[in-house]
Design a protein around this motif. Structure first.
Motif, PDB file in Angstrom:
ATOM      1  N   LEU A  13       0.831  -1.212   0.000  1.00 51.17           N
ATOM      2  CA  LEU A  13       0.000   0.000   0.000  1.00 51.17           C
ATOM      3  C   LEU A  13       0.861   1.255   0.000  1.00 51.17           C
ATOM      4  CD1 LEU A  13      -2.740  -1.181   2.518  1.00 51.17           C
ATOM      5  CD2 LEU A  13      -3.185  -0.447   0.167  1.00 51.17           C
ATOM      6  N   ASP A  26       1.171   4.136  -2.963  1.00 51.76           N
ATOM      7  CA  ASP A  26       0.912   5.559  -2.707  1.00 51.76           C
ATOM      8  C   ASP A  26       2.097   6.420  -3.142  1.00 51.76           C
ATOM      9  OD1 ASP A  26      -0.594   7.761  -1.568  1.00 51.76           O
ATOM     10  OD2 ASP A  26       0.820   7.724   0.098  1.00 51.76           O
ATOM     11  N   ARG A  44       2.229   6.604  -6.891  1.00 58.40           N
ATOM     12  CA  ARG A  44       1.209   7.538  -7.370  1.00 58.40           C
ATOM     13  C   ARG A  44       1.722   8.975  -7.316  1.00 58.40           C
ATOM     14  NH1 ARG A  44      -2.269  10.814  -4.736  1.00 58.40           N
ATOM     15  NH2 ARG A  44      -1.651   9.977  -2.712  1.00 58.40           N
ATOM     16  N   LYS A  45       2.476   9.282  -6.261  1.00 60.17           N
ATOM     17  CA  LYS A  45       2.987  10.645  -6.094  1.00 60.17           C
ATOM     18  C   LYS A  45       4.283  10.899  -6.858  1.00 60.17           C
ATOM     19  CE  LYS A  45       1.360  12.356  -1.749  1.00 60.17           C
ATOM     20  NZ  LYS A  45       1.538  12.486  -0.275  1.00 60.17           N
ATOM     21  N   ALA A  50      -1.394  15.446   4.946  1.00 55.51           N
ATOM     22  CA  ALA A  50      -0.735  14.172   4.648  1.00 55.51           C
ATOM     23  C   ALA A  50      -0.415  14.057   3.158  1.00 55.51           C
ATOM     24  CB  ALA A  50      -1.616  13.005   5.087  1.00 55.51           C
ATOM     25  N   GLU A  51      -1.259  14.669   2.334  1.00 58.03           N
ATOM     26  CA  GLU A  51      -1.020  14.639   0.888  1.00 58.03           C
ATOM     27  C   GLU A  51       0.123  15.586   0.517  1.00 58.03           C
ATOM     28  OE1 GLU A  51      -2.573  12.354  -0.696  1.00 58.03           O
ATOM     29  OE2 GLU A  51      -1.946  12.828  -2.731  1.00 58.03           O
ATOM     30  N   ALA A  52       0.169  16.749   1.181  1.00 55.36           N
ATOM     31  CA  ALA A  52       1.174  17.767   0.831  1.00 55.36           C
ATOM     32  C   ALA A  52       2.539  17.444   1.439  1.00 55.36           C
ATOM     33  CB  ALA A  52       0.701  19.143   1.316  1.00 55.36           C
ATOM     34  N   THR A 100       4.435  14.414   2.548  1.00 57.50           N
ATOM     35  CA  THR A 100       4.432  12.946   2.564  1.00 57.50           C
ATOM     36  C   THR A 100       5.178  12.400   3.771  1.00 57.50           C
ATOM     37  OG1 THR A 100       4.312  12.934   0.160  1.00 57.50           O
ATOM     38  CG2 THR A 100       5.037  10.903   1.207  1.00 57.50           C
ATOM     39  N   TYR A 124       3.442  10.055   6.858  1.00 56.62           N
ATOM     40  CA  TYR A 124       3.830   8.698   7.234  1.00 56.62           C
ATOM     41  C   TYR A 124       4.388   8.658   8.654  1.00 56.62           C
ATOM     42  CZ  TYR A 124       2.509   6.600   2.881  1.00 56.62           C
ATOM     43  OH  TYR A 124       1.747   6.125   1.847  1.00 56.62           O
ATOM     44  N   LEU A 141       1.191   6.923  10.316  1.00 61.02           N
ATOM     45  CA  LEU A 141       1.569   5.516  10.356  1.00 61.02           C
ATOM     46  C   LEU A 141       2.583   5.273  11.476  1.00 61.02           C
ATOM     47  CD1 LEU A 141       1.333   2.703   9.243  1.00 61.02           C
ATOM     48  CD2 LEU A 141       3.106   3.281   7.589  1.00 61.02           C
ATOM     49  N   PRO A 187      -7.265   2.645  -1.176  1.00 59.53           N
ATOM     50  CA  PRO A 187      -7.028   4.075  -0.945  1.00 59.53           C
ATOM     51  C   PRO A 187      -6.306   4.723  -2.115  1.00 59.53           C
ATOM     52  CG  PRO A 187      -5.572   2.726   0.423  1.00 59.53           C
ATOM     53  CD  PRO A 187      -6.528   1.786  -0.230  1.00 59.53           C
ATOM     54  N   LEU A 188      -6.657   5.968  -2.388  1.00 56.83           N
ATOM     55  CA  LEU A 188      -6.014   6.725  -3.465  1.00 56.83           C
ATOM     56  C   LEU A 188      -5.450   8.048  -2.957  1.00 56.83           C
ATOM     57  CD1 LEU A 188      -8.433   6.013  -6.441  1.00 56.83           C
ATOM     58  CD2 LEU A 188      -6.205   4.987  -5.973  1.00 56.83           C
ATOM     59  N   THR A 189      -5.282   8.136  -1.638  1.00 56.46           N
ATOM     60  CA  THR A 189      -4.621   9.297  -1.031  1.00 56.46           C
ATOM     61  C   THR A 189      -3.612   8.761  -0.008  1.00 56.46           C
ATOM     62  OG1 THR A 189      -6.211   9.424   0.793  1.00 56.46           O
ATOM     63  CG2 THR A 189      -6.714  10.721  -1.175  1.00 56.46           C
ATOM     64  N   SER A 190      -2.659   9.613   0.375  1.00 55.98           N
ATOM     65  CA  SER A 190      -1.701   9.195   1.402  1.00 55.98           C
ATOM     66  C   SER A 190      -2.412   8.969   2.735  1.00 55.98           C
ATOM     67  CB  SER A 190      -0.606  10.246   1.568  1.00 55.98           C
ATOM     68  OG  SER A 190       0.236  10.262   0.434  1.00 55.98           O
ATOM     69  N   THR A 238      -4.233   5.708   2.640  1.00 61.17           N
ATOM     70  CA  THR A 238      -3.246   4.628   2.670  1.00 61.17           C
ATOM     71  C   THR A 238      -2.751   4.403   4.094  1.00 61.17           C
ATOM     72  OG1 THR A 238      -2.540   5.140   0.417  1.00 61.17           O
ATOM     73  CG2 THR A 238      -0.984   3.887   1.785  1.00 61.17           C
ATOM     74  N   GLN A 239      -2.423   5.477   4.784  1.00 61.64           N
ATOM     75  CA  GLN A 239      -1.911   5.361   6.165  1.00 61.64           C
ATOM     76  C   GLN A 239      -2.973   4.764   7.082  1.00 61.64           C
ATOM     77  OE1 GLN A 239      -0.942   9.485   6.271  1.00 61.64           O
ATOM     78  NE2 GLN A 239       0.778   9.168   4.873  1.00 61.64           N
ATOM     79  N   ARG A 248      -5.457   2.750   6.168  1.00 62.77           N
ATOM     80  CA  ARG A 248      -5.637   1.333   5.839  1.00 62.77           C
ATOM     81  C   ARG A 248      -4.483   0.492   6.383  1.00 62.77           C
ATOM     82  NH1 ARG A 248      -8.475  -2.859   6.146  1.00 62.77           N
ATOM     83  NH2 ARG A 248      -7.954  -4.504   4.673  1.00 62.77           N
TER      84      ARG A 248
END
Lengths: 324, 324
Positions: free
Chosen positions: A155, A159, A162-163, B85-87, B89, B93, B97, B142-145, B148-149, B151
């Protein structure tokens, strides 16, 4: 072309190293550096400029030092096996998940860097109930710590790919058969030992019934998967960078019949039956067959059947012939 | 009964703290200690023996110190939000996570200890394509960070619960509506602000069309989910400790109609339309409705509709009445 291999001292890591030395190129470029890492330093290879290092990826200092050199391709094979991950929970998460996270974090920390990361995942990401033949869109549902750690790593690699922070491929390797070397305590060990020991004139014990079915590829096929994953165009993978791989769908009875065809009935007679309900219960929870449409379309190839798997072992491990 | 809350200074964390103080008991036992943790120390609560601490779970020393006290119930709410979390990375994590892993590892390191761990996951574990109404067995993709974290954390909590090393429940919270406080920059912010601002006599901007559909629960319902997850029998969850939760399936048009019914057309007139294709594109990838059969059968309850969600806000945030 600089290549990093983690877990390089293991069975697959050693064979991959030898294959890269024999090829001298990867992705059409000359291999100019090879960094081999394992918890115990791998044997330094002959034939390519190489560094062989002892490093534990769960140590926070390890991954940044390895990634600082900005390898173009990373084969991430380092892991503790499923039995150990199940028995030692803390160690399994530290090595199998923490090590992969540390590697990924070190990659993310580099600017303008997007290496190809080939990660060995496992069919252990799938847990029962499972269909008889597993399709590519079967949802992973791990029921072991090892399978959980591999799925978590998949996973994260999806991710970060994707980035555009790395360019990852996770390979769900079939069970490797025939695994060279000594018999070991792994529950899956008999799948190899009922072929390997008789081929070398030794006896082996079969703990399950002949209709027990599983999914196999040779060590040579596994190395081929890794090299193909390093060279392939990852564009068609889209958001899902995890691949179920081709393999040989065979029962224990198929294994024994192939042994008889390739090595004769004297070899088959070296298999002793001693049913072990504990082993039978473990393997009952494992995947049986796959229909890996996606990986086949992307050019991944395994053996055509168990006869070929046995012949590969004779060629690669026994010098091309059976002992007298 | 000793309770630990991570992310205790956040909106849900503060409301959960107040609810626990009002209850004085959890799981039929008197609450004798409350440890509140956040990156900035939460306000020490009045009414129960409590410690309010500043701690960053991504710092390796934090989790062991918190878990050493062996809290009976842990509400793990600490996380950075999806946009951040998207901006960022690495930070996503490390916190979402790494923080959860550190907490789990500290729990595993204690002998003879199996606390109830209530983890706030998210419907962001689901990525398109999605059915119009998502069933309980929809595979997370998941399709975002952030997704993903979340999940990854769910999978680890499932595995450690299977091994009896903790007793986890992951709650995939609906979008919280009406979120109290100031408008923020989150893409989902308008779902709350088109109700919250008009209810307080302010104007709000609607950036999407009225047929935009989503899944909502009030802050009060979210606190109810958390407490129910701490008290429930986890036996019926089996191997899958992640729950899609009940919520209100509503379009923006449904929100506006409810606002009119509860607060009148003058409130509705405070909504200004200014379509923002960027926001519309983001929310188009989000889940719309769920059919959370499993969570409902286990006793989780949300509001009956958008009218009730608005009334809860008036009761809990506006002193029970609309401003003159």
């Amino acid at each position: 072309m600089h290549i990093l291999i983690t877990g390089a001292a293991g069975m697959i890591g050693s064979k991959l190293t030898q294959a890269l030395i024999a090829r001298r190129t990867l992705r059409g470029q000359e291999i100019t550096g090879l960094t081999l890492v394992d918890v115990n330093a791998p044997t330094p290879p002959v034939g390519l400029p190489a560094a062989a290092l002892a490093a534990d990826l769960s140590d926070p200092a390890s991954a940044p030092a390895l990634i600082e050199q900005r390898p173009d391709v990373i084969f991430h094979l380092a892991a503790i096996v499923s039995g150990e991950a199940e028995a030692d929970t803390a160690k399994g998460y530290a090595v199998n998940l923490g090590g992969t996270m540390a590697l990924c974090e070190a990659i993310v920390a580099q600017d303008d860097y997007c290496p190809r990361l080939v990660h060995t995942s496992s069919i252990a990401v799938f847990g029962v109930p499972l269909p008889d033949v597993i399709p590519d869109d079967q949802p992973p549902r791990p029921l072991t710590s090892y399978g959980t750690q591999k799925r978590m790593a998949e996973l994260m690699i999806d991710d970060l790919s994707r980035k555009g922070l790395l360019d990852g491929v996770s390979l769900r390797l079939p069970t490797i058969c025939i695994r060279p070397g000594k018999p070991n305590a792994a529950a899956s060990g008999f799948y190899s030992s009922i072929l390997r020991e008789p081929l070398s004139g030794q006896t082996a014990t079969l703990p399950v019934s002949e209709d027990t079915r599983h999914w196999f590829a040779s060590p040579r096929a596994a190395v081929g998967f890794l090299i193909h994953a390093a060279e392939m165009d990852t564009g068609p993978l889209g958001q899902d960078r995890s691949l179920n791989l081709p393999g040989v769908d065979a029962t224990v009875g198929d294994e024994i019949a192939a042994l008889g065809r390739v090595a004769g009935e004297a070899a088959v007679a070296r298999i002793e039956r001693a049913e072990d309900p504990a082993v039978a219960a473990i393997v009952a929870g494992w995947p049986k067959g796959f229909d890996p449409v996606r990986a086949r379309a992307l050019g991944f190839e395994a053996e055509s059947g168990m006869d070929e798997i046995i012949r590969v072992h004779i060629e690669d491990e026994l010098g091309g012939k059976l002992p007298d």
